[in-house]
Enzyme design. Sequence first.
Site, PDB file in Angstrom:
ATOM      1  CD  GLU A  96       7.919-104.095 -48.645  1.00  0.00           C
ATOM      2  OE1 GLU A  96       8.242-102.984 -49.108  1.00  0.00           O
ATOM      3  OE2 GLU A  96       6.828-104.308 -48.084  1.00  0.00           O
ATOM      4  CB  CYS A 109       9.136-108.859 -39.026  1.00  0.00           C
ATOM      5  SG  CYS A 109       7.525-109.260 -39.754  1.00  0.00           S
ATOM      6  CB  CYS A 116       0.082-114.434 -49.046  1.00  0.00           C
ATOM      7  SG  CYS A 116      -0.826-115.351 -47.772  1.00  0.00           S
ATOM      8  CB  CYS A 120      -5.899-111.421 -45.217  1.00  0.00           C
ATOM      9  SG  CYS A 120      -5.415-113.032 -44.547  1.00  0.00           S
ATOM     10  CB  CYS A 123      -3.085-108.672 -45.413  1.00  0.00           C
ATOM     11  SG  CYS A 123      -1.318-109.021 -45.423  1.00  0.00           S
ATOM     12  N   GLY A 159       3.510-113.919 -46.679  1.00  0.00           N
ATOM     13  CA  GLY A 159       3.273-115.349 -46.806  1.00  0.00           C
ATOM     14  C   GLY A 159       2.651-115.975 -45.569  1.00  0.00           C
ATOM     15  CD  GLU A 160      -0.368-119.468 -42.822  1.00  0.00           C
ATOM     16  OE1 GLU A 160       0.263-120.229 -42.056  1.00  0.00           O
ATOM     17  OE2 GLU A 160      -1.037-118.498 -42.413  1.00  0.00           O
ATOM     18  CB  SER A 191       2.357-114.998 -36.984  1.00  0.00           C
ATOM     19  OG  SER A 191       1.090-114.388 -37.054  1.00  0.00           O
ATOM     20  CB  SER A 214      -3.974-114.297 -38.026  1.00  0.00           C
ATOM     21  OG  SER A 214      -2.649-113.823 -37.878  1.00  0.00           O
ATOM     22  CG  LEU A 215      -9.902-116.228 -34.033  1.00  0.00           C
ATOM     23  CD1 LEU A 215      -9.837-117.681 -34.467  1.00  0.00           C
ATOM     24  CD2 LEU A 215     -10.299-116.133 -32.556  1.00  0.00           C
ATOM     25  CG  HIS A 216      -7.877-111.491 -37.880  1.00  0.00           C
ATOM     26  ND1 HIS A 216      -7.218-110.786 -36.900  1.00  0.00           N
ATOM     27  CD2 HIS A 216      -6.916-111.930 -38.750  1.00  0.00           C
ATOM     28  CE1 HIS A 216      -5.921-110.786 -37.164  1.00  0.00           C
ATOM     29  NE2 HIS A 216      -5.715-111.474 -38.255  1.00  0.00           N
ATOM     30  CG  ASN A 290      -1.056-101.537 -38.823  1.00  0.00           C
ATOM     31  OD1 ASN A 290      -1.109-100.603 -38.021  1.00  0.00           O
ATOM     32  ND2 ASN A 290      -0.630-102.739 -38.477  1.00  0.00           N
ATOM     33  CB  CYS A 333       0.741-106.396 -38.523  1.00  0.00           C
ATOM     34  SG  CYS A 333       1.837-107.101 -37.276  1.00  0.00           S
TER      35      CYS A 333
END
Length: 349
Positions: A96, A109, A116, A120, A123, A159-160, A191, A214-216, A290, A333
């Site tokens: 996508e 995007c 991935c 996460c 995600c 993906g990363e 990102s 992306s810390l979180h 999200n 996201c």
Amino acid sequence: MTSAVLTRTAAASTRAAAPPFALDLDRAAFERLNARSARPITYRDLFTPHADLPKPLRRWAEEQGVELRRLTLRSRERGTRSEKFLFALPDGYAIETVLIRRHDGFTACVSSQVGCAFACRFCASGQAGLKRNLTSGEIVEQVLRLGPKVNRIVFMGIGEPLNNYENVLKAIRILRDRAGMAFPTSGITVSTIGIPKALKALREEHLKLNLTISLHATTQESRATLIPGSKKHDISEVVTRARSWAERHNRIVTFVYLVLPGINDTRADLDRLCAMFADQPARINLMRWNPVDGIALGRTDDRTLALFRAGLERAGIPVVVRDTQGRDITAACGQLWLRDVQGLPVAKR
């Protein structure tokens, strides 16, 4: 051997035997190929945005045995300010890609991998694990297929990006080549969860792109719980490597902090976040989660977001509350799935 395994094996064999892909070619490789053509073209010709490819380009590709396009558009879903595209790949998977309308242009995007590996918790993209890397040309084609109005690119899809370092960096160089698409690197954002080894390499690249981490979380234990694939990546080293990149390139790093109720939203988390970034070349993007089917997490309330924002501002740290676009079409996201060519999410590992 099951029919599904046979299908995947056959698809992989087909991909291995596929002709060279035009959009994988950097300018040097293109010029070597083009030099032996009876009817040469220009490098820019490879990047025509038109669905009906020009006859000279098609003739050149046939002569050279080159594949011009690899992604097949399976669906296109329009939302209020975003459009989501489902592109089928030759191996039976589908990725996508999202086009986001802004007041001053359009953002693509893009995805960088087929699935991935980092899983996460919040995600959709890593629910089926990692199947393979996208090639540089498959990344470039996503931008190309979204049209010539795109003036920003964010590697925030499936993906990363830094786990596919070579292909992502090659794609960026192809996109920015002045003889081709001539896309400014200042309009490109990578990102990443922050792979220290890759951040160290990125520091030495001569590319003035934008970096988002992306810390979180504010502790290693909390981050490893949220991002299982980051267990080997010490949070302090991630932050240090990102700061080093910022100093080397005279840029500001954006750190994204997804505020999750009962997980990383305590006063202690806020205090640690302030201590991490006071007097540093960094900004903080605070985000709400999200929703994703099958994942049980909560969305933080306005009061908690306001408390985090006020605390960061008092510490002198630039901060914004970022509300991502695309939730009306599950394109925000964390909501992008690895799918099959029928558009169904690929089963969990």
